[in-house]
Design an enzyme around this catalytic site. Structure first.
Site: not given
Ligand code: GLU
Length: 488
Positions: A253-257
């Site tokens: 996800s975007k949270r993982d960069g």
């Protein structure tokens, strides 16, 4: 219907919808489709699936092309060069979809949807109340009338059955009745749906291998019922493994960069590194090698080494890989790379200035794997020793085994004599001039105060590299400054 056989000239395609963002999953799909086509001497097509005008984001088509070009995935046919196809943009091909839709009408396999939005909504609500999935075919109208092009056109699914098919990665798959329905093939706005358009395009463009993510598996029975109705041979299905976050458990996800591909470009990742890194997400040729440059990736690529299970996106690995590629740049390329982030910091003059700057670039790239890390190091003061003035307290010059900082003074004075006579043409020649003396008085005893004298910092590169980059004049003046500080 049968699948296409394996002996045809390979044709693959990447078929993104122009919705604004080039996410890593899409790019990896494009890469695999490209690699397979190139490996087999086949054709790679870029097709833009722009039939959902509500989701389209302006500028996306350009963005997609720029992204693929940056990564080096040149297409044989695409929006800019459709070749023998009239266009690689679905919105230009509405007549073609209509022609196929009319074929289905003629066979009694398509009909206009007579219901209003409200009526359909009521059917849906009823299904929900009854706790059953909504299926349009249960409301198939007896007398739908003629299609005048303004109503949605629906496929009349002829047979409700379980489908079995072969996926070149997943093996035998099957799914069934619950997925089959009278789906819309042409919308009221005249555009086809994805379900319909991609089948026709893949057929007309001669696509042999349909490579995409696992989210399309459950819809495959729908596609197969349409292939059958259109009497089109099935292509070969290649389901790519999902991309997982760094822990390998959840989808990336975007949270993982995870960023848009071109953000990696602006962060200083090299396209070759990115390509190599993405290729290894869900594919592995076996063995311990992980660096596959240029053509090697194409030569090594094979479908049977694509994994079924998800592959992790690990940013640390991407950094490592980028560093490996950065190391192999020429001095000029390194200069361009580093100076794009250090326009005013890394300037040197005097003897051997060009070589010394190169050495500074090497140093920066030994320590950083992207632009942000170089910037971060500069901001953290790691290159403050390049400034004309350096500030530090005298006690920093004291080696840990010495009782007092004054013990360093005679060593620095002798170093000064040696440096004055030294050859400053490389860090090694400077080292040669100082080394016998360091062995005589103790390495830490000499090198610690010398390094602090040159950098003013607790941590820094070794003194020979520092002296070389700073140049003879600055080196001598700094060692003198250190001697004066101790003498005060
Ligand atoms: N336009 C579809 C998407 O972007 C393509 C899926 C496919 O490759 O068939 O998801």
């Amino acid at each position: 219907m049968d699948h296409k056989n394996n002996t045809q000239q390979v044709v693959t395609r990447f078929a993104p919808s122009p919705t604004g963002f080039m996410h890593i999953g899409g790019v990896r799909t494009a890469l695999f489709a490209y690699l397979l086509a190139k490996k087999e001497g086949g054709t790679f097509i870029l097709r833009i699936e722009d039939t959902d005008k509500n989701r389209e984001v302006e500028g996306s088509i350009k963005h997609i092309q720029e992204s693929l070009k940056w990564l080096g995935l040149d297409w044989d046919y695409g929006p800019d060069n459709p070749g023998e196809f009239d266009s690689c943009l679905q919105s230009d091909r509405l007549d073609t979809y209509k022609k196929y839709a009319e074929k289905l009408i003629a066979k009694g396999l398509a009909y206009p949807d007579p219901y209003t939005k409200e009526e359909l909504e009521a059917f849906r609500e009823q299904a929900q109340k009854d706790n059953r999935p909504f299926l349009y075919r249960q409301h198939r109208p007896d007398n739908p009338g003629e299609w005048d092009g303004t109503q949605p056109l629906r496929f009349k699914v002829p047979e409700i059955k379980r489908y079995e098919w072969t996926d070149l990665v997943r093996g035998k798959l099957s799914a069934g009745e619950e997925m089959l329905d009278d789906i819309i093939i042409i919308k009221a706005d005249g555009y086809p749906t994805y379900n319909f358009a991609h089948i026709i395009d893949d057929f007309e463009m001669g696509v042999t291998h349909v490579m995409r993510g696992e989210e399309f598996i459950s819809s495959t029975p729908k596609f197969l019922s349409l292939y059958d109705a259109l009497e089109i041979e099935y292509p070969l299905f290649v389901t790519l493994p999902p991309i997982m976050g760094p822990d390998g458990k959840k989808k990336l996800s975007k949270r993982d960069g995870a960023k848009d591909l071109l953000e990696y470009r602006s962060d200083g990742y090299l396209p070759e590194a990115m390509r190599n890194f993405l290729a290894l997400i869900g594919w592995n040729p076996g063995g311990n090698d992980e660096i596959f440059r240029d053509k090697e990736l194409i030569e090594k690529f094979s479908l049977d080494k694509i994994q079924k299970s998800g592959g992790a996106f690990n940013e640390e690995k991407l950094k490592w890989m980028n560093k490996e590629y950065l190391k192999t740049l020429s001095p000029e390329e390194k200069a361009t790379y580093v100076s794009s982030v250090t326009p005013s910091t890394f300037k040197l003059s005097g003897e051997f200035a060009d070589q010394r700057v190169n050495s500074l670039h090497d140093l920066a790239l030994e320590r950083a794997s992207n632009f942000n890390e170089i910037k971060g190091a500069i901001e953290a003061g790691e290159y403050d020793w390049l400034n004309t003035d350096i500030q530090y307290t005298t006690d920093l010059l004291q080696w840990k085994n010495d009782d007092d900082v004054t013990a360093a003074l005679p060593r620095l004075q002798q170093a000064l004599n040696l440096l004055e006579a030294a050859d400053f043409s490389s860090p090694d020649t400077i080292k040669e001039a100082l080394w016998p003396f360091a062995e005589e008085v103790g390495k830490g005893e000499l090198l610690w105060p010398l390094r602090v004298a040159l950098s003013g910092r607790q941590q820094s590169p070794d003194p020979f590299t520092l002296a070389y980059i700073l140049g003879r004049e600055m080196t001598i003046s700094r060692v003198k400054q250190a001697c004066d500080k101790i003498g005060e």
